[in-house]
Design a protein around this motif. Sequence first.
Motif, PDB file in Angstrom:
ATOM      1  N   ARG A   1      -1.802  -5.239  -7.328  1.00  0.00           N
ATOM      2  CA  ARG A   1      -1.094  -4.146  -8.012  1.00  0.00           C
ATOM      3  C   ARG A   1      -1.159  -2.853  -7.205  1.00  0.00           C
ATOM      4  O   ARG A   1      -0.205  -2.058  -7.212  1.00  0.00           O
ATOM      5  CB  ARG A   1      -1.683  -3.942  -9.411  1.00  0.00           C
ATOM      6  CG  ARG A   1      -1.402  -5.102 -10.340  1.00  0.00           C
ATOM      7  CD  ARG A   1      -1.753  -4.812 -11.784  1.00  0.00           C
ATOM      8  NE  ARG A   1      -1.432  -5.935 -12.642  1.00  0.00           N
ATOM      9  CZ  ARG A   1      -0.220  -6.207 -13.129  1.00  0.00           C
ATOM     10  NH1 ARG A   1       0.796  -5.400 -12.835  1.00  0.00           N
ATOM     11  NH2 ARG A   1      -0.018  -7.250 -13.900  1.00  0.00           N
ATOM     12  N   ARG A   2      -2.251  -2.609  -6.516  1.00  0.00           N
ATOM     13  CA  ARG A   2      -2.335  -1.419  -5.666  1.00  0.00           C
ATOM     14  C   ARG A   2      -1.403  -1.519  -4.471  1.00  0.00           C
ATOM     15  O   ARG A   2      -0.806  -0.531  -4.049  1.00  0.00           O
ATOM     16  CB  ARG A   2      -3.785  -1.210  -5.224  1.00  0.00           C
ATOM     17  CG  ARG A   2      -4.636  -0.558  -6.298  1.00  0.00           C
ATOM     18  CD  ARG A   2      -6.127  -0.640  -6.016  1.00  0.00           C
ATOM     19  NE  ARG A   2      -6.889   0.143  -6.982  1.00  0.00           N
ATOM     20  CZ  ARG A   2      -7.130  -0.241  -8.229  1.00  0.00           C
ATOM     21  NH1 ARG A   2      -6.682  -1.417  -8.649  1.00  0.00           N
ATOM     22  NH2 ARG A   2      -7.813   0.531  -9.056  1.00  0.00           N
TER      23      ARG A   2
ATOM     24  N   TYR B   1      -6.803  -3.570   1.912  1.00  0.00           N
ATOM     25  CA  TYR B   1      -7.627  -3.755   0.713  1.00  0.00           C
ATOM     26  C   TYR B   1      -8.583  -4.931   0.904  1.00  0.00           C
ATOM     27  O   TYR B   1      -8.881  -5.665  -0.043  1.00  0.00           O
ATOM     28  CB  TYR B   1      -6.720  -4.001  -0.499  1.00  0.00           C
ATOM     29  CG  TYR B   1      -5.999  -2.758  -0.949  1.00  0.00           C
ATOM     30  CD1 TYR B   1      -6.600  -1.837  -1.797  1.00  0.00           C
ATOM     31  CD2 TYR B   1      -4.711  -2.484  -0.497  1.00  0.00           C
ATOM     32  CE1 TYR B   1      -5.934  -0.690  -2.198  1.00  0.00           C
ATOM     33  CE2 TYR B   1      -4.041  -1.331  -0.890  1.00  0.00           C
ATOM     34  CZ  TYR B   1      -4.661  -0.444  -1.737  1.00  0.00           C
ATOM     35  OH  TYR B   1      -3.998   0.701  -2.131  1.00  0.00           O
TER      36      TYR B   1
ATOM     37  N   GLU C   1       1.413  -3.171  -4.545  1.00  0.00           N
ATOM     38  CA  GLU C   1       2.736  -2.925  -5.132  1.00  0.00           C
ATOM     39  C   GLU C   1       2.974  -1.429  -5.322  1.00  0.00           C
ATOM     40  O   GLU C   1       4.061  -0.916  -5.024  1.00  0.00           O
ATOM     41  CB  GLU C   1       2.849  -3.645  -6.470  1.00  0.00           C
ATOM     42  CG  GLU C   1       4.182  -3.435  -7.165  1.00  0.00           C
ATOM     43  CD  GLU C   1       4.191  -3.974  -8.581  1.00  0.00           C
ATOM     44  OE1 GLU C   1       5.291  -4.136  -9.136  1.00  0.00           O
ATOM     45  OE2 GLU C   1       3.102  -4.213  -9.134  1.00  0.00           O
ATOM     46  N   ARG C   2       1.959  -0.704  -5.796  1.00  0.00           N
ATOM     47  CA  ARG C   2       2.093   0.735  -5.987  1.00  0.00           C
ATOM     48  C   ARG C   2       2.357   1.441  -4.664  1.00  0.00           C
ATOM     49  O   ARG C   2       3.247   2.299  -4.569  1.00  0.00           O
ATOM     50  CB  ARG C   2       0.819   1.286  -6.624  1.00  0.00           C
ATOM     51  CG  ARG C   2       0.786   2.803  -6.806  1.00  0.00           C
ATOM     52  CD  ARG C   2      -0.637   3.295  -6.922  1.00  0.00           C
ATOM     53  NE  ARG C   2      -1.417   2.984  -5.729  1.00  0.00           N
ATOM     54  CZ  ARG C   2      -2.743   3.062  -5.664  1.00  0.00           C
ATOM     55  NH1 ARG C   2      -3.440   3.402  -6.729  1.00  0.00           N
ATOM     56  NH2 ARG C   2      -3.369   2.783  -4.538  1.00  0.00           N
ATOM     57  N   ASP C   3       1.595   1.083  -3.619  1.00  0.00           N
ATOM     58  CA  ASP C   3       1.777   1.730  -2.315  1.00  0.00           C
ATOM     59  C   ASP C   3       3.165   1.447  -1.754  1.00  0.00           C
ATOM     60  O   ASP C   3       3.822   2.348  -1.212  1.00  0.00           O
ATOM     61  CB  ASP C   3       0.706   1.234  -1.339  1.00  0.00           C
ATOM     62  CG  ASP C   3      -0.699   1.642  -1.754  1.00  0.00           C
ATOM     63  OD1 ASP C   3      -0.817   2.555  -2.598  1.00  0.00           O
ATOM     64  OD2 ASP C   3      -1.662   1.052  -1.239  1.00  0.00           O
TER      65      ASP C   3
ATOM     66  N   GLU D   1      -0.913  -5.278   4.719  1.00  0.00           N
ATOM     67  CA  GLU D   1      -1.246  -4.685   3.430  1.00  0.00           C
ATOM     68  C   GLU D   1      -2.537  -5.281   2.868  1.00  0.00           C
ATOM     69  O   GLU D   1      -3.366  -4.567   2.290  1.00  0.00           O
ATOM     70  CB  GLU D   1      -0.096  -4.914   2.435  1.00  0.00           C
ATOM     71  CG  GLU D   1       1.202  -4.222   2.812  1.00  0.00           C
ATOM     72  CD  GLU D   1       1.062  -2.716   2.888  1.00  0.00           C
ATOM     73  OE1 GLU D   1       0.278  -2.153   2.099  1.00  0.00           O
ATOM     74  OE2 GLU D   1       1.724  -2.106   3.740  1.00  0.00           O
TER      75      GLU D   1
ATOM     76  N   GLY E   1      -6.063  -6.707  -8.999  1.00  0.00           N
ATOM     77  CA  GLY E   1      -6.042  -5.258  -8.821  1.00  0.00           C
ATOM     78  C   GLY E   1      -5.566  -4.876  -7.436  1.00  0.00           C
ATOM     79  O   GLY E   1      -4.805  -3.907  -7.273  1.00  0.00           O
ATOM     80  N   ALA E   2      -5.996  -5.621  -6.421  1.00  0.00           N
ATOM     81  CA  ALA E   2      -5.522  -5.350  -5.058  1.00  0.00           C
ATOM     82  C   ALA E   2      -4.019  -5.564  -4.958  1.00  0.00           C
ATOM     83  O   ALA E   2      -3.300  -4.771  -4.329  1.00  0.00           O
ATOM     84  CB  ALA E   2      -6.254  -6.248  -4.064  1.00  0.00           C
TER      85      ALA E   2
ATOM     86  N   ARG F   1       3.801  -8.400  -5.043  1.00  0.00           N
ATOM     87  CA  ARG F   1       2.512  -8.247  -5.711  1.00  0.00           C
ATOM     88  C   ARG F   1       1.926  -9.601  -6.098  1.00  0.00           C
ATOM     89  O   ARG F   1       0.740  -9.858  -5.908  1.00  0.00           O
ATOM     90  CB  ARG F   1       2.691  -7.367  -6.949  1.00  0.00           C
ATOM     91  CG  ARG F   1       1.385  -7.076  -7.697  1.00  0.00           C
ATOM     92  CD  ARG F   1       1.356  -7.790  -9.031  1.00  0.00           C
ATOM     93  NE  ARG F   1       2.454  -7.357  -9.870  1.00  0.00           N
ATOM     94  CZ  ARG F   1       2.808  -7.997 -10.982  1.00  0.00           C
ATOM     95  NH1 ARG F   1       2.166  -9.085 -11.351  1.00  0.00           N
ATOM     96  NH2 ARG F   1       3.826  -7.573 -11.709  1.00  0.00           N
TER      97      ARG F   1
ATOM     98  N   TRP G   1     -11.680  -5.070  -1.456  1.00  0.00           N
ATOM     99  CA  TRP G   1     -11.319  -5.554  -2.795  1.00  0.00           C
ATOM    100  C   TRP G   1     -11.162  -7.071  -2.774  1.00  0.00           C
ATOM    101  O   TRP G   1     -11.667  -7.772  -3.666  1.00  0.00           O
ATOM    102  CB  TRP G   1     -10.012  -4.901  -3.251  1.00  0.00           C
ATOM    103  CG  TRP G   1     -10.174  -3.529  -3.817  1.00  0.00           C
ATOM    104  CD1 TRP G   1     -10.466  -2.386  -3.127  1.00  0.00           C
ATOM    105  CD2 TRP G   1     -10.060  -3.149  -5.189  1.00  0.00           C
ATOM    106  NE1 TRP G   1     -10.538  -1.318  -3.988  1.00  0.00           N
ATOM    107  CE2 TRP G   1     -10.284  -1.747  -5.255  1.00  0.00           C
ATOM    108  CE3 TRP G   1      -9.769  -3.845  -6.361  1.00  0.00           C
ATOM    109  CZ2 TRP G   1     -10.243  -1.043  -6.447  1.00  0.00           C
ATOM    110  CZ3 TRP G   1      -9.723  -3.141  -7.559  1.00  0.00           C
ATOM    111  CH2 TRP G   1      -9.964  -1.757  -7.590  1.00  0.00           C
TER     112      TRP G   1
END
Length: 290
Positions: free
Chosen positions: A81-82, A11, A84-86, A7, A78-79, A123, A14
């Motif tokens: 959190r992204r 990113y 976590e979203r994915d 993961e 930010g990476a 995250r 980032w």
Amino acid sequence: MRGIFRELWRYRLWLLAGVLALFVVDAAQLISPLIVRAAVDDLVRGIGERLPRYALYLVGIATVVLVFRFLWRLFLFGAGRRIERDLRDRLYGHLLRLSPSFYAQHSTGDLMAHATNDLEAVRRACGMGVLLAADTVIMISFSLAVMVSISPRLTLLAFIPLPFITLVVLGFGRLIHRRFERVQGAFARLTERVREALSGIRVIRAFAREGGMAGAFEGDNRVFIQLNMALVRVWGVFRPLIGLLAGLGTGIVLWFGGRGVLTGALSLGDFVAFMSYLGMLIWPMMALGW
């Protein structure tokens, strides 16, 4: 861990931008004690012409830290959190494809805990983990190099309690991990209790079982509180202990470094800079344990 690294690789741009911004912030913070050292030495010699220039340097460094600290938080956190979203999107899609037998064998509370608290932990591991790793390497390597250049003997004395900080964090980390898992399990059971009550509210009211359900819910809440308090008590011992060990290192440097200043083996500016770098080493030592 392979899954987390996969993961993070997605990113990588980032994270690279965040690490570069973090490097600028750390470099600026590490330069500040050198400027203060020069200012103190000038004051001791009775030279004041360059003090406004030193002040402007410090203001400029503070401005740089302000801008780039915002940037590394934006990119690194930010990476995380992204990611976590994915993961949450993929988990939700996977749950939609599972058979009814799976839901008969696994409670909804467990699934809710995975989708909330567990993903938040991932995250934090992705965002904060990269921060701790990069920050530790930069701060320790530079601070240690400057401290050795000022006084190798004082550096060895200052490092006597610092490894114990990492050992304490590692030991408490295992204990905190076990208690955190128990809290997560209690949260899953509490969530499942709420789900059962809401989905079966008509049956509960039809058989007048409100009191029994309220008592069971209160019991689960008490267990949840007890486990959380057990976790908080560990934190309550951990933080003062870290402060004690850090204060011990400062006391050693104050005693031997102060004697060096009085005997002329160490300038006052060197002593002030050394104390600043010692304070900067406390955080990386804690980060190693985390």
